[in-house]
Design a protein around this motif. Structure first.
Motif, PDB file in Angstrom:
ATOM      1  N   GLU A 174      93.706  18.102  20.130  1.00  0.00           N
ATOM      2  CA  GLU A 174      93.801  18.630  21.564  1.00  0.00           C
ATOM      3  C   GLU A 174      93.026  17.428  22.068  1.00  0.00           C
TER       4      GLU A 174
ATOM      5  N   GLY B  91      96.700  25.866  16.143  1.00  0.00           N
ATOM      6  CA  GLY B  91      96.708  26.131  17.291  1.00  0.00           C
ATOM      7  C   GLY B  91      95.136  26.620  17.758  1.00  0.00           C
ATOM      8  N   ASN B  92      94.933  27.769  18.219  1.00  0.00           N
ATOM      9  CA  ASN B  92      93.336  27.866  18.502  1.00  0.00           C
ATOM     10  C   ASN B  92      92.836  28.985  17.328  1.00  0.00           C
ATOM     11  N   SER B 124      95.423  22.743  10.144  1.00  0.00           N
ATOM     12  CA  SER B 124      94.424  22.865  11.237  1.00  0.00           C
ATOM     13  C   SER B 124      93.670  24.110  11.446  1.00  0.00           C
ATOM     14  N   ASP B 139      88.013  23.660  18.046  1.00  0.00           N
ATOM     15  CA  ASP B 139      88.798  24.334  19.040  1.00  0.00           C
ATOM     16  C   ASP B 139      87.642  25.121  20.153  1.00  0.00           C
TER      17      ASP B 139
HETATM   18 CA    CA Z   1      93.514  23.454  17.754  1.00  0.00          CA
END
Ligand code: CA
Ligand code: CA
Lengths: 239, 239
Positions: A174, B91-92, B124, B139
Motif C-alpha cells: 500500500e 489486506g490489513n 501478505s 500495515d
Molecule cells: Ca496490507
C-alpha cells in the motif's frame, strides 16, 4: 477553554538541517512565551535513553535551555508536575505508548497539558501519542501496548512524516495515502498528514499549521484537502 | 514431525501479472498434491468480504478450483474442519488478526494446520498471521487486536512486500530495514524479508524459498544474509 500550549513536529530532523534545527523558531516562540529555562525530555520512544537525552541536550543547550531526562527521575509524576515544559521525542510509537502506560503517565500528562497548560512539544512518535490514538503511526508494531488510545491532547489523528508515495513504483504494498484511507474507512475520523517540514501549534482552542509546505487533511467522509502554511485548523479541535 | 503443508506468498499481486497469476505454479503444486478441488477463502483482512471472495474466485475458478468464503459459513469451525485447503488473503493484518480472535478461530486453524495437515495458503496479511506474531507487518494499525501473537504456524517472523528503501531519499522516516532492525533489537528474533516475487513453502519440517529473487534474512544477532531461490531455510523452523 482548554489551557493547551502545544507544538507538534512531524519530524525532529529535516533534510539539510541539524537535529531540531528546522524547528528552532517555533520551539523558542513556545519556550519564551512561558519563560521556560529547563525542558523535561521524555525519551521512551528510543532505545538508549541516556544517549537520546544527550542528543536533545546537544541541540537545545546552545540555544540556552537545560535538558533533563524523565527516565532519571525517581518520582516521575512529581517531575512532570514540576516541569516547565516537556518534549516527547520520536522513535517507536508502540514502545513509547506502552511505556507511558506501564509508568502510569498517560493520565497525569493529559491532565497537566489540558488543565494546567504544561507546554508540550512532540515530534514524530511524540506527536502520534499526543493525538487521540496511535492508529495512524507509520511505525512497525514492535511492542504491544495495552491500548492504542493515546494522550488525546487533540481529538483527531495525525500522520507524521507524511509524504505521497511515488505513484510510478511497481511495488504492490500500500501507498501512504492508501494506508491512511484504510484508517478513515474503518473509523470515519479525520487524519492530518503532516509533512516533515511542518508543525501544528495549538494554543487553547486554536490550531495553526506552521512550516513551509501544505498539509493534507484526510477527512472523515473520505475526501482530502490541502491546507497552506498559516492555515487556521481550529475546526479540527471541535469534535 | 509437523503435518505442515503451507505456502506463504509475499504478495497476491506482482507487477506485470494478474491477481495471483505469478503464484499459479506454486498454488497448483500444493493443491494437486492434496487433490484439492475447493478452496475455503478467509476474507477478513479486506473490507468487502463478498467482493473480495469474488476476486479470488475469478482467479482460481479458471484454473479448476471452486472458492467458498468462510464469512458465508454459519459454523465456521466446522467449515474449517471440512475444508480441503484454506487461503487467507491480504489486506490489513490488524483487522484480520482481530477478527480471527473475535471468531475464536486462532486455535482451530493452528491445530488443523499443524496436526491435521490442512493446506494453508497465505498472502501478505495472510502470511503475517501465519507467523509467530504480527510485529513485522507493514500495515497501519487501524484495529486493536487482543494480542499481536498470531497463528504461529512457523516460529519466526516474516516481513512481506519486503524491499530496500531508496537510500538516496531526503525523507527522514525510517527505511524498511531500519524498521525490521528495530524489531530485531527488541525481540532478538529472526525476520525473513520476503520480496514480492517470492514464496515460502513449508512441508513438515522443511522450508524452501521459492520464486525468482533472493530473500533477506535479518538474524537474531543483528546481522543480515541473502538467500537465493531454492534455498533450504528449514533451520528457521528449529527454534
Ligand atoms: Ca496490507
Ligand atoms: Ca518512528
Amino acid at each position: 477553554m482548554s489551557a493547551r500550549n502545544i507544538l507538534l513536529l512531524s519530524s525532529s530532523r529535516l533534510h539539510g538541517y541539524g537535529y531540531l534545527e528546522h524547528a528552532r523558531a517555533q520551539l523558542e516562540d513556545l519556550f519564551k512565551s512561558k519563560n521556560v529555562k529547563t525542558v523535561l525530555f521524555v525519551p521512551y520512544a528510543g532505545r538508549n535513553h541516556d544517549k537520546y537525552t544527550e542528543t536533545v541536550r546537544s541541540a537545545l543547550q546552545p540555544w540556552g535551555y537545560a535538558v533533563e531526562g524523565l527516565h532519571n527521575k525517581v518520582d516521575k509524576a512529581q517531575a512532570l508536575r514540576d516541569a516547565q515544559a516537556i518534549f516527547v521525542g520520536g522513535g517507536n510509537t508502540f514502545v513509547l505508548l506502552r511505556t507511558l502506560y506501564e509508568l502510569n503517565l498517560v493520565e497525569p500528562i493529559r491532565e497537566l497539558v489540558l488543565e494546567r497548560g504544561l507546554p508540550y512539544v512532540g515530534s514524530s512518535a511524540g506527536t502520534n501519542v499526543a493525538t487521540r490514538s496511535i492508529h495512524t503511526t507509520n511505525d512497525m508494531p514492535v511492542a504491544y501496548p495495552p491500548s492504542f488510545e493515546a494522550l488525546a491532547l487533540v481529538p483527531f489523528n495525525i500522520n507524521p512524516h507524511y509524504l505521497e508515495t511515488d505513484a510510478n513504483t511497481n511495488h504492490k504494498g500500500e501507498t501512504r495515502d492508501e494506508r491512511i484511507e484504510e484508517f478513515v474507512a474503518y473509523h470515519k475520523r479525520p487524519v492530518l498528514g503532516l509533512r516533515e517540514s511542518n508543525f501544528l501549534r495549538i494554543q487553547g482552542d486554536r490550531a495553526t499549521l506552521l512550516g513551509t509546505r501544505a498539509a493534507k487533511l484526510f477527512k472523515a467522509d473520505g475526501a482530502a484537502e490541502e491546507y497552506a502554511p498559516q492555515a487556521d485548523l481550529s475546526f479540527l479541535l471541535q469534535q
